[in-house]
Scaffold this motif. Structure first.
Motif, PDB file in Angstrom:
ATOM      1  N   LEU A  28       0.809  -1.220   0.000  1.00 14.06           N
ATOM      2  CA  LEU A  28       0.000   0.000   0.000  1.00 14.06           C
ATOM      3  C   LEU A  28       0.843   1.271   0.000  1.00 14.06           C
ATOM      4  N   MET A  29       2.109   1.164   0.325  1.00 19.90           N
ATOM      5  CA  MET A  29       2.962   2.343   0.376  1.00 19.90           C
ATOM      6  C   MET A  29       3.630   2.644  -0.963  1.00 19.90           C
ATOM      7  N   ARG A  30       3.496   1.780  -1.935  1.00 22.24           N
ATOM      8  CA  ARG A  30       4.141   2.042  -3.220  1.00 22.24           C
ATOM      9  C   ARG A  30       3.226   2.858  -4.119  1.00 22.24           C
ATOM     10  N   ALA A  31       3.812   3.406  -5.123  1.00 22.28           N
ATOM     11  CA  ALA A  31       3.064   4.231  -6.070  1.00 22.28           C
ATOM     12  C   ALA A  31       2.080   3.359  -6.841  1.00 22.28           C
ATOM     13  N   PRO A  32       0.992   3.951  -7.330  1.00 20.11           N
ATOM     14  CA  PRO A  32       0.019   3.171  -8.116  1.00 20.11           C
ATOM     15  C   PRO A  32       0.673   2.576  -9.367  1.00 20.11           C
ATOM     16  N   GLU A  33       0.112   1.471  -9.805  1.00 19.32           N
ATOM     17  CA  GLU A  33       0.623   0.813 -11.001  1.00 19.32           C
ATOM     18  C   GLU A  33       0.450   1.696 -12.227  1.00 19.32           C
ATOM     19  N   THR A  34       1.399   1.560 -13.137  1.00 20.42           N
ATOM     20  CA  THR A  34       1.195   2.177 -14.438  1.00 20.42           C
ATOM     21  C   THR A  34       0.265   1.267 -15.227  1.00 20.42           C
ATOM     22  N   THR A  35      -0.234   1.765 -16.326  1.00 26.87           N
ATOM     23  CA  THR A  35      -1.110   0.946 -17.170  1.00 26.87           C
ATOM     24  C   THR A  35      -0.365  -0.283 -17.665  1.00 26.87           C
ATOM     25  N   ALA A  36       0.894  -0.119 -18.058  1.00 28.86           N
ATOM     26  CA  ALA A  36       1.680  -1.254 -18.549  1.00 28.86           C
ATOM     27  C   ALA A  36       1.894  -2.293 -17.456  1.00 28.86           C
ATOM     28  N   GLU A  37       2.161  -1.855 -16.226  1.00 26.35           N
ATOM     29  CA  GLU A  37       2.337  -2.785 -15.117  1.00 26.35           C
ATOM     30  C   GLU A  37       1.038  -3.530 -14.834  1.00 26.35           C
ATOM     31  N   ARG A  38      -0.053  -2.803 -14.893  1.00 19.17           N
ATOM     32  CA  ARG A  38      -1.348  -3.423 -14.640  1.00 19.17           C
ATOM     33  C   ARG A  38      -1.671  -4.465 -15.713  1.00 19.17           C
ATOM     34  N   VAL A  39      -1.401  -4.133 -16.980  1.00 23.73           N
ATOM     35  CA  VAL A  39      -1.638  -5.079 -18.078  1.00 23.73           C
ATOM     36  C   VAL A  39      -0.793  -6.332 -17.865  1.00 23.73           C
TER      37      VAL A  39
END
Length: 109
Positions: A28-39
Protein backbone atom coordinates in the motif's frame (compact mmCIF):
# COMPACT_ATOMS: atom_id res chain seq x y z
CA UNK A 1 -34.36 -10.06 21.34
CA UNK A 2 -30.96 -8.78 20.46
CA UNK A 3 -28.15 -10.42 18.59
CA UNK A 4 -25.24 -11.72 20.56
CA UNK A 5 -21.99 -9.89 20.00
CA UNK A 6 -20.06 -13.08 20.60
CA UNK A 7 -17.61 -13.53 17.66
CA UNK A 8 -18.12 -17.30 17.76
CA UNK A 9 -21.75 -16.80 16.68
CA UNK A 10 -20.89 -14.49 13.79
CA UNK A 11 -20.28 -15.72 10.29
CA UNK A 12 -16.61 -15.91 9.48
CA UNK A 13 -15.09 -15.50 6.05
CA UNK A 14 -13.60 -18.65 4.59
CA UNK A 15 -10.04 -17.91 3.56
CA UNK A 16 -7.55 -20.12 1.81
CA UNK A 17 -3.89 -19.66 1.05
CA UNK A 18 -3.06 -19.50 -2.63
CA UNK A 19 0.53 -20.27 -3.51
CA UNK A 20 1.42 -19.20 -6.99
CA UNK A 21 4.41 -17.48 -8.59
CA UNK A 22 1.95 -14.87 -9.83
CA UNK A 23 0.47 -14.26 -6.35
CA UNK A 24 1.65 -11.03 -4.85
CA UNK A 25 0.92 -9.01 -1.75
CA UNK A 26 0.13 -5.46 -2.75
CA UNK A 27 2.28 -2.88 -0.99
CA UNK A 28 0.00 0.00 0.00
CA UNK A 29 2.96 2.34 0.38
CA UNK A 30 4.14 2.04 -3.22
CA UNK A 31 3.06 4.23 -6.07
CA UNK A 32 0.02 3.17 -8.12
CA UNK A 33 0.62 0.81 -11.00
CA UNK A 34 1.20 2.18 -14.44
CA UNK A 35 -1.11 0.95 -17.17
CA UNK A 36 1.68 -1.25 -18.55
CA UNK A 37 2.34 -2.79 -15.12
CA UNK A 38 -1.35 -3.42 -14.64
CA UNK A 39 -1.64 -5.08 -18.08
CA UNK A 40 1.37 -7.29 -17.27
CA UNK A 41 -0.11 -8.26 -13.88
CA UNK A 42 -3.54 -9.01 -15.36
CA UNK A 43 -2.01 -11.11 -18.14
CA UNK A 44 -0.07 -13.12 -15.54
CA UNK A 45 -3.29 -13.65 -13.57
CA UNK A 46 -5.13 -14.73 -16.74
CA UNK A 47 -2.36 -17.23 -17.59
CA UNK A 48 -2.50 -18.65 -14.05
CA UNK A 49 -6.29 -19.04 -14.24
CA UNK A 50 -6.07 -20.63 -17.70
CA UNK A 51 -3.47 -23.11 -16.45
CA UNK A 52 -5.70 -23.96 -13.50
CA UNK A 53 -8.64 -24.62 -15.82
CA UNK A 54 -6.59 -26.80 -18.18
CA UNK A 55 -5.34 -28.84 -15.21
CA UNK A 56 -8.94 -29.22 -14.01
CA UNK A 57 -9.95 -30.46 -17.48
CA UNK A 58 -7.15 -33.02 -17.41
CA UNK A 59 -8.43 -34.29 -14.05
CA UNK A 60 -12.01 -34.52 -15.34
CA UNK A 61 -10.89 -36.43 -18.43
CA UNK A 62 -9.18 -39.02 -16.23
CA UNK A 63 -12.26 -39.32 -14.01
CA UNK A 64 -14.44 -39.75 -17.10
CA UNK A 65 -12.11 -42.51 -18.31
CA UNK A 66 -12.52 -44.30 -14.96
CA UNK A 67 -16.30 -44.04 -15.21
CA UNK A 68 -16.21 -45.23 -18.82
CA UNK A 69 -14.13 -48.24 -17.71
CA UNK A 70 -16.80 -49.15 -15.16
CA UNK A 71 -19.49 -48.99 -17.83
CA UNK A 72 -17.41 -50.90 -20.39
CA UNK A 73 -16.83 -53.66 -17.85
CA UNK A 74 -20.37 -53.48 -16.46
CA UNK A 75 -21.73 -56.42 -18.34
CA UNK A 76 -25.31 -56.92 -19.49
CA UNK A 77 -26.68 -54.27 -17.17
CA UNK A 78 -25.57 -51.68 -19.74
CA UNK A 79 -26.74 -51.57 -23.37
CA UNK A 80 -24.25 -52.99 -25.86
CA UNK A 81 -23.84 -49.65 -27.65
CA UNK A 82 -23.13 -47.82 -24.39
CA UNK A 83 -20.51 -50.41 -23.41
CA UNK A 84 -18.83 -50.16 -26.81
CA UNK A 85 -18.73 -46.35 -26.70
CA UNK A 86 -17.43 -46.46 -23.13
CA UNK A 87 -14.72 -48.92 -24.23
CA UNK A 88 -13.57 -46.45 -26.92
CA UNK A 89 -13.58 -43.61 -24.39
CA UNK A 90 -11.39 -45.67 -22.04
CA UNK A 91 -8.84 -45.81 -24.84
CA UNK A 92 -9.16 -42.18 -25.96
CA UNK A 93 -9.57 -40.08 -22.82
CA UNK A 94 -6.29 -40.94 -21.04
CA UNK A 95 -4.41 -40.14 -24.25
CA UNK A 96 -6.18 -36.78 -24.45
CA UNK A 97 -5.30 -36.08 -20.81
CA UNK A 98 -1.64 -36.93 -21.53
CA UNK A 99 -1.70 -34.55 -24.48
CA UNK A 100 -3.03 -31.81 -22.21
CA UNK A 101 -0.29 -32.58 -19.68
CA UNK A 102 2.36 -32.30 -22.42
CA UNK A 103 0.93 -28.98 -23.60
CA UNK A 104 1.00 -27.63 -20.04
CA UNK A 105 4.57 -28.82 -19.51
CA UNK A 106 5.68 -27.23 -22.79
CA UNK A 107 4.05 -23.86 -22.14
CA UNK A 108 4.73 -23.67 -18.36
CA UNK A 109 8.19 -25.13 -17.67
Amino acid sequence: MTKSSNPDNETRANLRVVSSPEAEVYDLMRAPETTAERVKRLQAEARALALEQVEALEEVLLKAADMAREIADGGDAYPVGARELAHRLVQDLPAKAETMKAIIAKSHP
